[in-house]
Design an enzyme around this catalytic site. Structure first.
Site, PDB file in Angstrom:
ATOM      1  N   LEU A  33      44.524  36.832  35.664  1.00  0.00           N
ATOM      2  CA  LEU A  33      43.558  35.815  35.257  1.00  0.00           C
ATOM      3  C   LEU A  33      43.964  34.415  35.712  1.00  0.00           C
ATOM      4  O   LEU A  33      45.134  34.072  35.765  1.00  0.00           O
ATOM      5  CB  LEU A  33      43.390  35.831  33.735  1.00  0.00           C
ATOM      6  CG  LEU A  33      42.936  37.152  33.104  1.00  0.00           C
ATOM      7  CD1 LEU A  33      42.701  36.969  31.618  1.00  0.00           C
ATOM      8  CD2 LEU A  33      41.676  37.693  33.770  1.00  0.00           C
TER       9      LEU A  33
ATOM     10  N   GLN B 263      36.733  50.800  43.769  1.00  0.00           N
ATOM     11  CA  GLN B 263      36.125  49.754  44.583  1.00  0.00           C
ATOM     12  C   GLN B 263      37.053  49.242  45.674  1.00  0.00           C
ATOM     13  O   GLN B 263      36.722  48.304  46.394  1.00  0.00           O
ATOM     14  CB  GLN B 263      35.627  48.595  43.725  1.00  0.00           C
ATOM     15  CG  GLN B 263      36.686  47.759  43.045  1.00  0.00           C
ATOM     16  CD  GLN B 263      36.081  46.775  42.045  1.00  0.00           C
ATOM     17  OE1 GLN B 263      35.552  47.173  41.011  1.00  0.00           O
ATOM     18  NE2 GLN B 263      36.152  45.490  42.364  1.00  0.00           N
TER      19      GLN B 263
ATOM     20  N   GLY C 171      31.290  34.991  38.127  1.00  0.00           N
ATOM     21  CA  GLY C 171      31.406  33.799  38.962  1.00  0.00           C
ATOM     22  C   GLY C 171      30.640  33.960  40.262  1.00  0.00           C
ATOM     23  O   GLY C 171      30.501  35.074  40.792  1.00  0.00           O
TER      24      GLY C 171
ATOM     25  N   LYS D 253      31.551  33.074  43.178  1.00  0.00           N
ATOM     26  CA  LYS D 253      32.369  33.316  44.367  1.00  0.00           C
ATOM     27  C   LYS D 253      32.033  34.677  44.967  1.00  0.00           C
ATOM     28  O   LYS D 253      31.918  34.826  46.175  1.00  0.00           O
ATOM     29  CB  LYS D 253      33.861  33.238  44.039  1.00  0.00           C
ATOM     30  CG  LYS D 253      34.758  33.435  45.273  1.00  0.00           C
ATOM     31  CD  LYS D 253      36.217  33.277  44.950  1.00  0.00           C
ATOM     32  CE  LYS D 253      36.755  34.492  44.225  1.00  0.00           C
ATOM     33  NZ  LYS D 253      36.856  35.674  45.143  1.00  0.00           N
TER      34      LYS D 253
ATOM     35  N   SER E 135      42.196  35.957  42.135  1.00  0.00           N
ATOM     36  CA  SER E 135      43.429  36.655  41.754  1.00  0.00           C
ATOM     37  C   SER E 135      44.315  36.894  42.972  1.00  0.00           C
ATOM     38  O   SER E 135      45.544  36.930  42.872  1.00  0.00           O
ATOM     39  CB  SER E 135      43.086  37.986  41.076  1.00  0.00           C
ATOM     40  OG  SER E 135      42.356  37.755  39.896  1.00  0.00           O
TER      41      SER E 135
ATOM     42  N   HIS F  70      38.452  32.569  35.522  1.00  0.00           N
ATOM     43  CA  HIS F  70      38.172  33.561  34.475  1.00  0.00           C
ATOM     44  C   HIS F  70      38.061  32.888  33.106  1.00  0.00           C
ATOM     45  O   HIS F  70      37.180  33.214  32.306  1.00  0.00           O
ATOM     46  CB  HIS F  70      39.289  34.613  34.408  1.00  0.00           C
ATOM     47  CG  HIS F  70      39.391  35.487  35.603  1.00  0.00           C
ATOM     48  ND1 HIS F  70      40.515  35.528  36.401  1.00  0.00           N
ATOM     49  CD2 HIS F  70      38.515  36.374  36.150  1.00  0.00           C
ATOM     50  CE1 HIS F  70      40.331  36.400  37.361  1.00  0.00           C
ATOM     51  NE2 HIS F  70      39.132  36.928  37.245  1.00  0.00           N
TER      52      HIS F  70
END
Length: 282
Positions: A33, A61, A149, A151, A188, A37
Site C-alpha cells: 500500500l 491476472q 484509482g 491510473k 506498488s 491506496h
C-alpha cells in the site's frame, strides 16, 4: 482493526453488523500500500458507514510468472498504514485457496472489446483474471461503493462494464491519480525502483503533460511519434506502448472528434520494472 482471512467469516460479520440501509465502501488492493491506496480509503470512510479493504495478490491476472513472484508483499507494513487512516477499517486478507477454493483459474469475460486494447494486447488473459477476482470480491463484500484509482483507467472501464453486464448493485467510484511531488504516479511496483530510478521515472509524466499540451494543435499520430522519440532518448526506458484513445471505447484515435473525450496511455519498462500512466487530454 478487524482482520479476516476467510471469506465465510467476513461475510458472516458483515451480515451481522450491516442492515440493508448500511452503506459499505470497498477498496480492493494487491497490497504494498501507498498514499494512493490510502486516499481511496479516506474517500470510502468519508462517504460510507463501513469500509472494507482487501489485500490479495491475485495470481490469475499475472501473465508473467516472474512478475507475480517479484510483486511486493508487505502485509505488516500495510496493516500499520491502514490503522493510521482508521482503526475502524475492516481488512480482508484471504489466501489463494480460500478465494479460488482449490481451482486457481480465471473465468472468461467479454467486455465489449475493452479488453483487447493496450494492456489486453500485451498481457493475455490479464482482464479475465481481473474480472474473476473483482466479481468474487464484490460477491463476498457486497459493497455499496467500490473505489478505484484512475491510473489503471482501462481496468476501471472494464470493471464498470462488468458491473453493468452482470447487473451488480455496486457504484464504481473513480478517484484521481495520486502522484508523488515529482509527478510519478503512485504504484506498488515503485517499491522495486531505487531513489534514482524514481526520479528518472518521473520523466514519463512530464512527457504525458507535454503530449497533452500538443493535443489541440497536432494529430494523434504526430504526438505518438514525438512521444516515441522522447522515450528513446533515455537508454533505460523501453516503450511497450503509447496510445491516444477514446475514453469510453478505448479505441485508438485516428481522427479527433470534438464531441469525444480522449486520453493518453503509456506503458514503459524502466530496468525491467513495468510502469503505466495515463492523462486526460481534453
Amino acid at each position: 482493526m478487524l482482520i479476516f482471512k476467510k471469506q465465510v467469516d467476513l461475510a458472516a460479520h458483515l451480515k451481522a453488523i450491516a442492515s440493508t440501509k448500511t452503506t459499505i465502501g470497498f477498496v480492493p488492493t494487491m497490497g504494498a500500500l501507498h498514499a494512493g491506496h490510502l486516499s481511496l480509503l479516506t474517500e470510502s470512510i468519508k462517504n460510507n458507514e463501513l469500509s472494507v479493504i482487501s489485500i490479495f495478490v491475485n495470481p490469475t491476472q499475472f501473465n508473467n510468472p516472474e512478475d507475480l513472484e517479484k510483486y511486493p508483499r508487505t502485509l505488516e507494513a500495510d496493516l500499520q498504514k491502514i490503522e493510521s487512516v482508521s482503526a475502524e477499517i475492516i481488512v480482508f486478507t484471504p489466501s489463494v485457496s480460500d478465494i479460488y477454493e482449490g481451482n486457481t483459474k480465471s473465468g472468461h469475460f467479454e467486455f465489449g472489446g475493452l479488453e483487447n486494447q493496450m494492456e489486453g494486447k500485451f498481457r493475455p488473459g490479464h482482464f479475465d483474471g481481473v474480472g474473476t477476482i473483482v466479481k468474487r470480491l464484490f460477491e463476498i463484500v457486497q459493497p455499496t461503493n467500490a473505489y478505484f484509482g484512475e491510473k489503471d483507467f482501462q481496468q476501471l472501464q472494464i470493471i464498470r462494464k462488468m458491473v453493468s453486464q452482470l447487473h451488480m448493485p455496486v457504484n464504481i467510484v473513480a478517484c484521481p491519480i495520486f502522484r508523488a511531488e515529482s509527478g510519478l504516479a503512485m504504484s506498488s511496483r515503485n517499491e522495486r525502483l531505487s531513489l534514482e530510478e524514481k526520479e528518472e521515472a518521473a520523466e514519463i509524466y512530464k512527457i504525458l503533460q507535454a503530449a497533452k499540451s500538443q493535443f489541440k494543435q497536432k494529430s494523434a499520430l504526430e504526438i505518438t511519434n514525438w512521444v516515441q522519440k522522447m522515450i528513446l532518448k533515455n537508454p533505460n526506458f523501453k516503450l511497450e506502448y503509447f496510445e491516444i484513445a477514446e475514453e469510453e471505447s478505448l479505441l485508438s484515435c485516428r481522427r479527433k472528434n470534438k464531441n469525444k473525450k480522449y486520453r493518453a496511455f503509456i506503458a514503459v519498462f524502466l530496468n525491467n520494472v513495468r510502469l503505466i500512466d495515463t492523462i486526460a487530454l481534453n
